[in-house]
Design a protein around this motif. Sequence first.
Motif, PDB file in Angstrom:
ATOM      1  N   MET A   1      19.488 -43.121 -38.357  1.00  9.00           N
ATOM      2  CA  MET A   1      19.072 -43.614 -36.757  1.00  9.00           C
ATOM      3  C   MET A   1      19.685 -44.794 -36.556  1.00  9.00           C
ATOM      4  O   MET A   1      20.121 -45.593 -37.610  1.00  9.00           O
ATOM      5  CB  MET A   1      17.441 -44.131 -37.049  1.00  9.00           C
ATOM      6  CG  MET A   1      16.728 -42.781 -36.937  1.00  9.00           C
ATOM      7  SD  MET A   1      14.967 -43.065 -36.654  1.00  9.00           S
ATOM      8  CE  MET A   1      14.368 -43.455 -38.154  1.00  9.00           C
ATOM      9  N   LEU A   2      20.069 -45.129 -35.132  1.00  9.74           N
ATOM     10  CA  LEU A   2      20.912 -46.242 -34.755  1.00  9.74           C
ATOM     11  C   LEU A   2      20.028 -47.056 -34.105  1.00  9.74           C
ATOM     12  O   LEU A   2      19.080 -46.838 -33.493  1.00  9.74           O
ATOM     13  CB  LEU A   2      21.962 -45.820 -34.068  1.00  9.74           C
ATOM     14  CG  LEU A   2      23.136 -45.022 -34.380  1.00  9.74           C
ATOM     15  CD1 LEU A   2      23.875 -44.463 -33.358  1.00  9.74           C
ATOM     16  CD2 LEU A   2      23.832 -46.094 -35.289  1.00  9.74           C
ATOM     17  N   PRO A   3      20.098 -48.499 -34.345  1.00 11.70           N
ATOM     18  CA  PRO A   3      19.076 -49.527 -33.539  1.00 11.70           C
ATOM     19  C   PRO A   3      19.456 -49.308 -32.349  1.00 11.70           C
ATOM     20  O   PRO A   3      20.667 -49.291 -31.773  1.00 11.70           O
ATOM     21  CB  PRO A   3      19.299 -50.792 -34.332  1.00 11.70           C
ATOM     22  CG  PRO A   3      20.436 -50.528 -35.718  1.00 11.70           C
ATOM     23  CD  PRO A   3      20.894 -49.109 -35.566  1.00 11.70           C
ATOM     24  N   GLY A   4      18.391 -49.429 -31.404  1.00  9.34           N
ATOM     25  CA  GLY A   4      18.643 -49.686 -29.862  1.00  9.34           C
ATOM     26  C   GLY A   4      18.870 -48.244 -29.411  1.00  9.34           C
ATOM     27  O   GLY A   4      18.788 -48.233 -28.049  1.00  9.34           O
ATOM     28  N   VAL A   5      18.783 -47.278 -29.715  1.00  5.92           N
ATOM     29  CA  VAL A   5      19.213 -45.998 -29.080  1.00  5.92           C
ATOM     30  C   VAL A   5      17.997 -44.926 -29.677  1.00  5.92           C
ATOM     31  O   VAL A   5      17.487 -45.197 -30.836  1.00  5.92           O
ATOM     32  CB  VAL A   5      20.286 -45.343 -29.356  1.00  5.92           C
ATOM     33  CG1 VAL A   5      21.567 -46.169 -28.927  1.00  5.92           C
ATOM     34  CG2 VAL A   5      20.642 -44.680 -30.830  1.00  5.92           C
ATOM     35  N   PRO A   6      17.477 -44.158 -28.714  1.00  8.70           N
ATOM     36  CA  PRO A   6      16.504 -43.203 -29.214  1.00  8.70           C
ATOM     37  C   PRO A   6      16.763 -42.064 -30.195  1.00  8.70           C
ATOM     38  O   PRO A   6      17.902 -41.856 -30.466  1.00  8.70           O
ATOM     39  CB  PRO A   6      16.056 -42.543 -27.861  1.00  8.70           C
ATOM     40  CG  PRO A   6      16.823 -42.999 -27.021  1.00  8.70           C
ATOM     41  CD  PRO A   6      17.996 -43.963 -27.343  1.00  8.70           C
ATOM     42  N   HIS A   7      15.686 -41.878 -30.854  1.00  9.58           N
ATOM     43  CA  HIS A   7      15.923 -40.633 -32.091  1.00  9.58           C
ATOM     44  C   HIS A   7      15.401 -39.371 -31.619  1.00  9.58           C
ATOM     45  O   HIS A   7      13.924 -39.691 -31.398  1.00  9.58           O
ATOM     46  CB  HIS A   7      15.377 -41.279 -33.325  1.00  9.58           C
ATOM     47  CG  HIS A   7      15.626 -40.447 -34.431  1.00  9.58           C
ATOM     48  ND1 HIS A   7      16.792 -40.080 -34.980  1.00  9.58           N
ATOM     49  CD2 HIS A   7      14.898 -39.399 -35.251  1.00  9.58           C
ATOM     50  CE1 HIS A   7      16.849 -38.968 -35.936  1.00  9.58           C
ATOM     51  NE2 HIS A   7      15.536 -38.763 -36.110  1.00  9.58           N
ATOM     52  N   LEU A   8      16.057 -38.380 -30.929  1.00  8.26           N
ATOM     53  CA  LEU A   8      15.425 -37.352 -30.526  1.00  8.26           C
ATOM     54  C   LEU A   8      14.981 -36.160 -31.509  1.00  8.26           C
ATOM     55  O   LEU A   8      15.593 -35.997 -32.532  1.00  8.26           O
ATOM     56  CB  LEU A   8      16.570 -36.434 -29.718  1.00  8.26           C
ATOM     57  CG  LEU A   8      17.251 -37.595 -28.691  1.00  8.26           C
ATOM     58  CD1 LEU A   8      18.164 -36.891 -27.777  1.00  8.26           C
ATOM     59  CD2 LEU A   8      16.140 -37.981 -27.713  1.00  8.26           C
ATOM     60  N   ARG A   9      13.903 -35.703 -31.635  1.00  8.03           N
ATOM     61  CA  ARG A   9      13.215 -34.903 -32.416  1.00  8.03           C
ATOM     62  C   ARG A   9      12.820 -33.263 -31.808  1.00  8.03           C
ATOM     63  O   ARG A   9      12.153 -32.634 -32.579  1.00  8.03           O
ATOM     64  CB  ARG A   9      11.706 -35.367 -32.841  1.00  8.03           C
ATOM     65  CG  ARG A   9      12.045 -36.888 -33.520  1.00  8.03           C
ATOM     66  CD  ARG A   9      10.747 -37.463 -33.749  1.00  8.03           C
ATOM     67  NE  ARG A   9      10.841 -38.843 -34.230  1.00  8.03           N
ATOM     68  CZ  ARG A   9      11.365 -39.413 -35.652  1.00  8.03           C
ATOM     69  NH1 ARG A   9      11.907 -38.443 -36.241  1.00  8.03           N
ATOM     70  NH2 ARG A   9      11.481 -40.530 -35.704  1.00  8.03           N
ATOM     71  N   SER A  10      13.322 -33.051 -30.725  1.00 12.03           N
ATOM     72  CA  SER A  10      13.267 -31.752 -30.331  1.00 12.03           C
ATOM     73  C   SER A  10      14.217 -31.406 -29.103  1.00 12.03           C
ATOM     74  O   SER A  10      14.849 -32.060 -28.510  1.00 12.03           O
ATOM     75  CB  SER A  10      11.771 -31.470 -29.525  1.00 12.03           C
ATOM     76  OG  SER A  10      11.883 -32.077 -28.267  1.00 12.03           O
ATOM     77  N   LEU A  11      14.569 -29.948 -29.151  1.00 10.54           N
ATOM     78  CA  LEU A  11      15.533 -29.366 -28.280  1.00 10.54           C
ATOM     79  C   LEU A  11      15.206 -30.016 -26.684  1.00 10.54           C
ATOM     80  O   LEU A  11      15.912 -30.478 -25.839  1.00 10.54           O
ATOM     81  CB  LEU A  11      15.703 -27.866 -28.191  1.00 10.54           C
ATOM     82  CG  LEU A  11      16.520 -27.368 -29.061  1.00 10.54           C
ATOM     83  CD1 LEU A  11      16.286 -25.837 -28.805  1.00 10.54           C
ATOM     84  CD2 LEU A  11      18.049 -27.855 -28.673  1.00 10.54           C
ATOM     85  N   ALA A  12      13.764 -30.132 -26.356  1.00 15.26           N
ATOM     86  CA  ALA A  12      13.170 -30.370 -25.264  1.00 15.26           C
ATOM     87  C   ALA A  12      13.635 -31.919 -24.821  1.00 15.26           C
ATOM     88  O   ALA A  12      14.173 -32.312 -23.438  1.00 15.26           O
ATOM     89  CB  ALA A  12      11.764 -30.281 -25.147  1.00 15.26           C
ATOM     90  N   GLU A  13      13.663 -32.860 -25.854  1.00 11.60           N
ATOM     91  CA  GLU A  13      14.005 -34.096 -25.724  1.00 11.60           C
ATOM     92  C   GLU A  13      15.471 -34.317 -25.566  1.00 11.60           C
ATOM     93  O   GLU A  13      16.094 -35.151 -24.628  1.00 11.60           O
ATOM     94  CB  GLU A  13      13.690 -34.919 -26.970  1.00 11.60           C
ATOM     95  CG  GLU A  13      12.145 -35.203 -26.980  1.00 11.60           C
ATOM     96  CD  GLU A  13      11.929 -36.100 -28.284  1.00 11.60           C
ATOM     97  OE1 GLU A  13      10.596 -36.415 -28.595  1.00 11.60           O
ATOM     98  OE2 GLU A  13      12.773 -36.442 -29.061  1.00 11.60           O
ATOM     99  N   VAL A  14      16.418 -33.361 -25.923  1.00 14.77           N
ATOM    100  CA  VAL A  14      17.939 -33.464 -25.825  1.00 14.77           C
ATOM    101  C   VAL A  14      17.999 -32.822 -24.435  1.00 14.77           C
ATOM    102  O   VAL A  14      18.773 -33.596 -23.655  1.00 14.77           O
ATOM    103  CB  VAL A  14      18.383 -32.647 -26.857  1.00 14.77           C
ATOM    104  CG1 VAL A  14      20.107 -32.633 -26.561  1.00 14.77           C
ATOM    105  CG2 VAL A  14      18.109 -33.208 -28.124  1.00 14.77           C
ATOM    106  N   ALA A  15      17.110 -32.028 -24.087  1.00 19.21           N
ATOM    107  CA  ALA A  15      17.163 -31.440 -22.507  1.00 19.21           C
ATOM    108  C   ALA A  15      17.003 -32.565 -21.724  1.00 19.21           C
ATOM    109  O   ALA A  15      18.001 -32.749 -20.551  1.00 19.21           O
ATOM    110  CB  ALA A  15      16.428 -30.259 -22.313  1.00 19.21           C
TER     111      ALA A  15
END
Length: 138
Positions: A1-15
């Motif tokens: 994980m990178l500080p300051g950026v979101p960590h996406l956990r589903s295809l829906a979040e990427v979409a």
Amino acid sequence: MLPGVPHLRSLAEVAELVEAVSPLYVRFSGGPVADAATVSQDHESGCLLPGLSVNPLTPEPWWDRKLEHWLARQLCQYAHLLAPDRYPWALTGEIAGRGPDCEPLLVSTTAVATIDQSVVDEAAETYEREFRAGAAGR
């Protein structure tokens, strides 16, 4: 994980991210800090590349299927690059050229999010369910 950026956990979040940020790309590597310290290279020819090799997460205008299907296909294209020291992350940048597989090569990149391994697993399941992998075209 990178500080300051979101960590996406589903295809829906990427979409959701693709709908908010365009164009958006994915890269499988040690992350932006590691990439800043290296030069991309075509492994077969040895040629140095003028940018980071990425895969588009923003669909082409001709794509008439669900966004999640595009994302699944794009994430699966480079999933073989996953390793303990490599992960997928979403980024933006300026196209400086094309790589040997016609992939965009980005410069002036900005990390937008990291993508969890579970998303790659979900993408593989979606890809297997929705596509005819290896089908010959006309």
